[in-house]
Scaffold this motif. Structure first.
Motif, short mmCIF file in Angstrom:
data_model
loop_
_atom_site.label_atom_id
_atom_site.label_comp_id
_atom_site.label_asym_id
_atom_site.label_seq_id
_atom_site.Cartn_x
_atom_site.Cartn_y
_atom_site.Cartn_z
N LYS A 80 0.85 -1.20 0.00
CA LYS A 80 0.00 0.00 0.00
C LYS A 80 0.88 1.25 0.00
N PRO A 81 0.63 2.18 -0.93
CA PRO A 81 1.41 3.43 -0.96
C PRO A 81 1.20 4.24 0.32
N ARG A 82 2.15 5.09 0.60
CA ARG A 82 2.03 5.96 1.76
C ARG A 82 0.82 6.86 1.57
N THR A 83 -0.06 6.85 2.55
CA THR A 83 -1.34 7.54 2.43
C THR A 83 -1.41 8.72 3.38
N ILE A 84 -1.76 9.88 2.83
CA ILE A 84 -1.74 11.14 3.57
C ILE A 84 -3.14 11.72 3.65
N LEU A 85 -3.53 12.08 4.85
CA LEU A 85 -4.80 12.78 5.05
C LEU A 85 -4.50 14.26 5.26
N MET A 86 -5.10 15.10 4.43
CA MET A 86 -4.96 16.54 4.60
C MET A 86 -5.99 16.98 5.64
N THR A 87 -5.50 17.49 6.77
CA THR A 87 -6.37 17.84 7.87
C THR A 87 -5.74 18.93 8.72
N PRO A 88 -6.55 19.87 9.28
CA PRO A 88 -6.00 20.94 10.12
C PRO A 88 -5.25 20.42 11.34
N GLY A 89 -5.57 19.21 11.77
CA GLY A 89 -4.94 18.65 12.97
C GLY A 89 -3.66 17.89 12.68
N GLY A 90 -3.20 17.90 11.43
CA GLY A 90 -2.01 17.14 11.07
C GLY A 90 -0.72 17.85 11.40
N GLU A 91 0.39 17.16 11.12
CA GLU A 91 1.72 17.75 11.30
C GLU A 91 1.90 18.89 10.31
N LYS A 92 2.44 20.00 10.77
CA LYS A 92 2.57 21.16 9.90
C LYS A 92 3.60 20.89 8.80
N PHE A 93 3.19 21.10 7.57
CA PHE A 93 4.03 20.81 6.41
C PHE A 93 5.19 21.79 6.32
N ASN A 94 6.38 21.27 5.99
CA ASN A 94 7.55 22.13 5.77
C ASN A 94 8.46 21.49 4.73
N GLN A 95 9.59 22.13 4.45
CA GLN A 95 10.47 21.64 3.40
C GLN A 95 11.05 20.26 3.74
N GLY A 96 11.26 20.01 5.02
CA GLY A 96 11.76 18.70 5.42
C GLY A 96 10.77 17.59 5.08
N THR A 97 9.49 17.86 5.31
CA THR A 97 8.46 16.89 4.95
C THR A 97 8.41 16.68 3.45
N ALA A 98 8.57 17.77 2.69
CA ALA A 98 8.57 17.67 1.23
C ALA A 98 9.70 16.76 0.75
N LYS A 99 10.89 16.92 1.31
CA LYS A 99 12.04 16.08 0.94
C LYS A 99 11.76 14.61 1.25
N GLU A 100 11.16 14.38 2.40
CA GLU A 100 10.86 13.00 2.82
C GLU A 100 9.85 12.35 1.88
N LEU A 101 8.76 13.07 1.58
CA LEU A 101 7.72 12.51 0.73
C LEU A 101 8.20 12.31 -0.71
N ALA A 102 9.14 13.15 -1.15
CA ALA A 102 9.65 13.06 -2.53
C ALA A 102 10.43 11.76 -2.77
N LYS A 103 10.81 11.07 -1.70
CA LYS A 103 11.54 9.81 -1.83
C LYS A 103 10.62 8.64 -2.16
N GLU A 104 9.32 8.83 -1.98
CA GLU A 104 8.35 7.76 -2.21
C GLU A 104 8.10 7.57 -3.71
N GLU A 105 7.82 6.33 -4.10
CA GLU A 105 7.47 6.05 -5.49
C GLU A 105 6.01 6.36 -5.78
N GLU A 106 5.17 6.26 -4.74
CA GLU A 106 3.75 6.54 -4.91
C GLU A 106 3.17 7.11 -3.63
N LEU A 107 2.29 8.09 -3.78
CA LEU A 107 1.62 8.71 -2.65
C LEU A 107 0.11 8.73 -2.91
N ILE A 108 -0.66 8.57 -1.84
CA ILE A 108 -2.11 8.72 -1.93
C ILE A 108 -2.53 9.87 -1.01
N PHE A 109 -3.28 10.82 -1.56
CA PHE A 109 -3.80 11.94 -0.78
C PHE A 109 -5.30 11.79 -0.62
#
Length: 245
Positions: A80-109
């Motif tokens: 199962k691809p890494r699955t992300i829920l966009m929600t106000p209660g989530g971890e605040k997005f930053n450049q470090g998170t972008a770098k981490e997610l960019a390593k994945e082959e597939e993402l589900i939003f």
């Protein structure tokens, strides 16, 4: 990279058909699949929400259509691809998170809407992400922000490595000031160092300006533990300069 998006409003993602993301899609570097959650409901009226148990205002998105959509997306996948829920209660997005997610082959939003989503979908979620401490109508706009930022980090999307390595936030600092032609505009002149052709001095000026801009506008971004001795000396000069103003 393959990006799958579960949403109630696929038409909102038309901005991803332009500019850098479009070029990446045309080159098959980025593949974006849109799934309308309404297509996976068994209700004849395509309902995807209902009243919350316990009462309260607004409607809550049902778990079943989302589960069915996820089963459809993952039915032929080994993992199962890494699955992300966009929600106000989530971890605040930053450049470090972008770098981490960019390593994945597939993402589900998964894009939330209305007053929220049935809590039972959390068994599908690998991480929850927020783009800031404020409320917007739904997760679609937030997902586009994250997708745009992550896509830029995928190899081949930008024309050169420097295109993102020198941008704001890549190394934790804001980007230095930029100039282009003409050399003088309304009595405002381009700094002499940028016209000198002396690359070492240009790089030193840019680093100084980057530190100065960050110190003035976003001092919270400065991680002193990651600064070089040269950076710390520059920062001390900047602090003294600011005190003299």
């Amino acid at each position: 990279m393959v990006i799958d998006i579960l949403t109630l409003f696929p038409e909102m993602f038309s901005p991803l058909e332009y500019s850098i993301i479009k070029r990446a899609r045309d080159k098959d570097i980025i593949k974006i699949n849109l799934y309308n959650i309404r297509d996976f409901t068994l209700d004849k009226h395509n309902r995807v929400d209902d009243y919350p148990y316990g009462g309260g205002s607004g409607m809550v998105m049902m778990a079943d259509p989302i589960y069915r959509a996820m089963e459809h997306i993952c039915r032929d996948k080994i993992k199962k691809p890494r699955t992300i829920l966009m929600t106000p209660g989530g971890e605040k997005f930053n450049q470090g998170t972008a770098k981490e997610l960019a390593k994945e082959e597939e993402l589900i939003f998964i894009c939330g809407h209305y007053e929220g989503i049935d809590e039972r979908i959390m068994t599908l979620i690998d991480c929850q992400v927020s783009i800031g401490d404020y409320v917007i109508t739904g997760g679609e706009l937030a997902a586009m922000v994250v997708i745009d930022s992550v896509s830029r980090m995928v190899p081949g999307v930008l024309s050169s490595k420097e295109s993102y390595e020198e941008e704001s936030f890549f190394d934790g600092l804001l980007e230095y000031p930029q100039y282009t032609r003409p050399e003088i505009y309304r009595d405002m002149k381009v700094p002499e160092v940028l016209l000198s052709g002396h690359h070492e001095n240009v790089n030193k000026w840019r680093r100084y300006q980057s530190l100065k801009k960050t110190y003035r506008l976003r001092p919270d971004l400065i991680d002193y533990g990651k600064l070089s001795d040269k950076d710390k000396k520059m920062l001390l000069d900047i602090e003294n300069e600011e005190q003299d103003i």
